[in-house]
Design a protein around this motif. Structure first.
Motif, mmCIF file in Angstrom:
data_model
loop_
_atom_site.group_PDB
_atom_site.id
_atom_site.type_symbol
_atom_site.label_atom_id
_atom_site.label_comp_id
_atom_site.label_asym_id
_atom_site.label_seq_id
_atom_site.Cartn_x
_atom_site.Cartn_y
_atom_site.Cartn_z
ATOM 1 N N GLY A 245 14.691 94.517 58.754
ATOM 2 C CA GLY A 245 14.636 95.951 58.954
ATOM 3 C C GLY A 245 14.688 96.278 60.437
ATOM 4 O O GLY A 245 14.589 95.393 61.289
ATOM 5 N N MET B 164 17.669 95.769 50.289
ATOM 6 C CA MET B 164 18.229 95.353 51.578
ATOM 7 C C MET B 164 19.367 94.360 51.396
ATOM 8 O O MET B 164 20.386 94.425 52.093
ATOM 9 C CB MET B 164 17.130 94.739 52.455
ATOM 10 C CG MET B 164 16.125 95.726 53.000
ATOM 11 S SD MET B 164 14.744 94.913 53.840
ATOM 12 C CE MET B 164 15.591 94.069 55.177
ATOM 13 N N THR C 198 18.767 99.867 58.845
ATOM 14 C CA THR C 198 18.084 100.936 59.561
ATOM 15 C C THR C 198 18.188 102.221 58.760
ATOM 16 O O THR C 198 19.145 102.427 58.013
ATOM 17 C CB THR C 198 18.675 101.144 60.966
ATOM 18 O OG1 THR C 198 17.909 102.128 61.666
ATOM 19 C CG2 THR C 198 20.130 101.582 60.899
ATOM 20 N N ARG C 199 17.208 103.068 58.903
ATOM 21 C CA ARG C 199 17.158 104.294 58.115
ATOM 22 C C ARG C 199 17.634 105.486 58.925
ATOM 23 O O ARG C 199 17.678 105.452 60.148
ATOM 24 C CB ARG C 199 15.733 104.522 57.605
ATOM 25 C CG ARG C 199 15.292 103.428 56.641
ATOM 26 C CD ARG C 199 13.844 103.543 56.252
ATOM 27 N NE ARG C 199 13.437 102.412 55.414
ATOM 28 C CZ ARG C 199 12.203 102.199 55.013
ATOM 29 N NH1 ARG C 199 11.247 103.025 55.363
ATOM 30 N NH2 ARG C 199 11.922 101.154 54.263
#
Length: 250
Positions: free
Chosen positions: A130, A27, A161-162
């Motif tokens: 996250g 991250m 963010t995914r």
């Protein structure tokens, strides 16, 4: 934009880190790349701040172990550090207070700069988190409204963010997030990575390998100290989690 015009940034990640994973470290790298690629920022430091034992989350092992693992995890990093202030507090500390503390530390550090010819500009401090944390801002009675306002409005957020997430929708549905949307840096992680501390603890309880998901030094430390088991996962099982217990944030 020249380096003199770039805004210095410090990234602060708060959380359990139970245990710290490669994704926690990733991250920081993703956020640094995103901010510096904009040409506006230069990330000068990353800070990992593990939550104290009084958070009393189910399965939370002692802070002494979590601190040690975090320090082992970043031993090869030249810019990420681990700070123990939050762990040392006798009671659980709200996230806004942790961010405020570290910003005051930055101010103090700049004021103690002995170089009189240097223009003192305190770096910006941004909460690194996250998408789940960003989404939690919209959960009723979980965060104090004034804390969200302070974290997002005064400091700012770097949110990882995914693929498949919709942080823009989360921001649009919240008046306070929308108002400070320019302070929210949405950073996409395009390489799918579902590593989570919860999954790691489950594998460890089952004596399954977690190598290459956690830093090797952390894996070795866990094995040497036999940290995660069915017994440890039941710790604090009947305790109301700190945010609800104190009717405030984290």
């Amino acid at each position: 934009m020249t380096s003199q015009e770039e805004i210095k940034v410090v990234l602060l990640a708060c959380g359990s880190f139970n245990p710290i994973t490669n994704m926690h470290l990733r991250m920081f790298e993703l956020a640094r790349d995103h901010l510096e690629d904009s040409g506006k920022y230069r990330v000068v430091k990353g800070i990992i701040s593990p939550v104290g034992d009084r958070y009393e989350k189910e399965g939370l092992i002692d802070a002494s172990h979590r601190l040690k693992m975090a320090r082992l995890a970043i031993q090869n990093s030249d810019w990420i550090t681990v700070d123990e202030w939050e762990c040392q507090q006798p009671e659980w500390v709200e996230t806004a207070q942790v961010v405020r503390h570290h910003y005051e530390e930055l101010i103090s550090s700049e004021n103690n700069n002995d170089d009189v010819d240097t223009v003192r500009v305190t770096p910006q401090l941004k909460l690194l988190c996250g998408a789940d944390v960003l989404e939690s801002f919209g959960v009723p009675n979980l965060w104090k409204p004034e804390d969200i306002e302070e974290i997002v409005g005064r400091y700012g957020v770097a949110c990882i963010t995914r693929c498949g997430g919709n942080p823009e929708k989360v921001i649009n549905q919240s008046d306070v997030l929308y108002k400070h949307s320019k302070n929210i840096h949405v950073i996409r992680e395009w390489v799918t990575n579902e590593v989570s501390a919860t999954h790691m603890r489950r594998s460890l309880r089952r004596r399954q390998s977690v190598r290459y998901l956690l830093p090797d030094a952390v894996v070795n430390y866990i094995e040497e100290n036999d940290l995660y088991s069915e017994e440890s996962e039941q710790k604090n099982a009947d305790v109301i989690l700190a945010p609800q217990r104190y009717t405030c944030t984290n």
